[in-house]
Motif scaffolding. Structure first.
Motif, short mmCIF file in Angstrom:
data_model
loop_
_atom_site.label_atom_id
_atom_site.label_comp_id
_atom_site.label_asym_id
_atom_site.label_seq_id
_atom_site.Cartn_x
_atom_site.Cartn_y
_atom_site.Cartn_z
N UNK A 171 1.11 -1.32 0.54
CA UNK A 171 0.13 -0.08 0.12
C UNK A 171 0.75 1.49 -0.21
N UNK A 172 1.92 0.88 0.33
CA UNK A 172 3.14 2.51 0.62
C UNK A 172 4.56 2.77 -0.18
N UNK A 173 4.93 1.20 -0.05
CA UNK A 173 5.90 1.14 -0.74
C UNK A 173 5.74 0.59 -2.20
N UNK A 174 6.44 0.87 -2.81
CA UNK A 174 7.09 -0.34 -4.11
C UNK A 174 8.44 -0.74 -4.55
N UNK A 175 8.13 -1.76 -4.56
CA UNK A 175 9.98 -2.28 -5.15
C UNK A 175 9.63 -2.71 -6.25
N UNK A 176 10.94 -2.00 -6.82
CA UNK A 176 11.40 -3.24 -8.23
C UNK A 176 13.01 -3.30 -8.23
#
Ligand SMILES: [Zn+2]
Length: 85
Positions: free
Chosen positions: A29-34
């Motif tokens: 919901x608050x983070x995104x990992x690429x």
């Protein structure tokens, strides 16, 4: 010459373009990992926070990920296990 992160230079240290790297996206919901993996074997992770939760994932982006997953030959199983249920 100091080595820079691919995310800062737009290119891997091998010279390949950042956009050519295989990318896996993990979102909460608050983070995104690429997760990035270049054809030369270099891997790196980009962690983004404070993304707009209302910002949708474009269908093009999803399609691109699946296309890349289809031809990925690495340890994808380990990455897939980290997806949210
Ligand atoms: Zn590379």
């Amino acid at each position: 010459m100091q080595k820079s992160k691919p995310t800062e230079t737009g290119k891997c240290n091998c010279g390949r373009r950042l956009k050519d790297a295989t990318v896996f996206i993990y979102r909460s919901h608050t983070d995104r990992y690429l997760f990035h993996r270049c054809e030369c074997g270099t891997e790196w992770t980009e962690h983004q926070t404070d993304i707009d939760p209302m910002d949708p994932v474009s269908s093009d982006e999803v399609i691109e990920v699946h296309k890349r997953l289809a031809k990925f030959e690495g340890s994808i199983a380990e990455l897939l296990e980290r997806r949210p249920a």
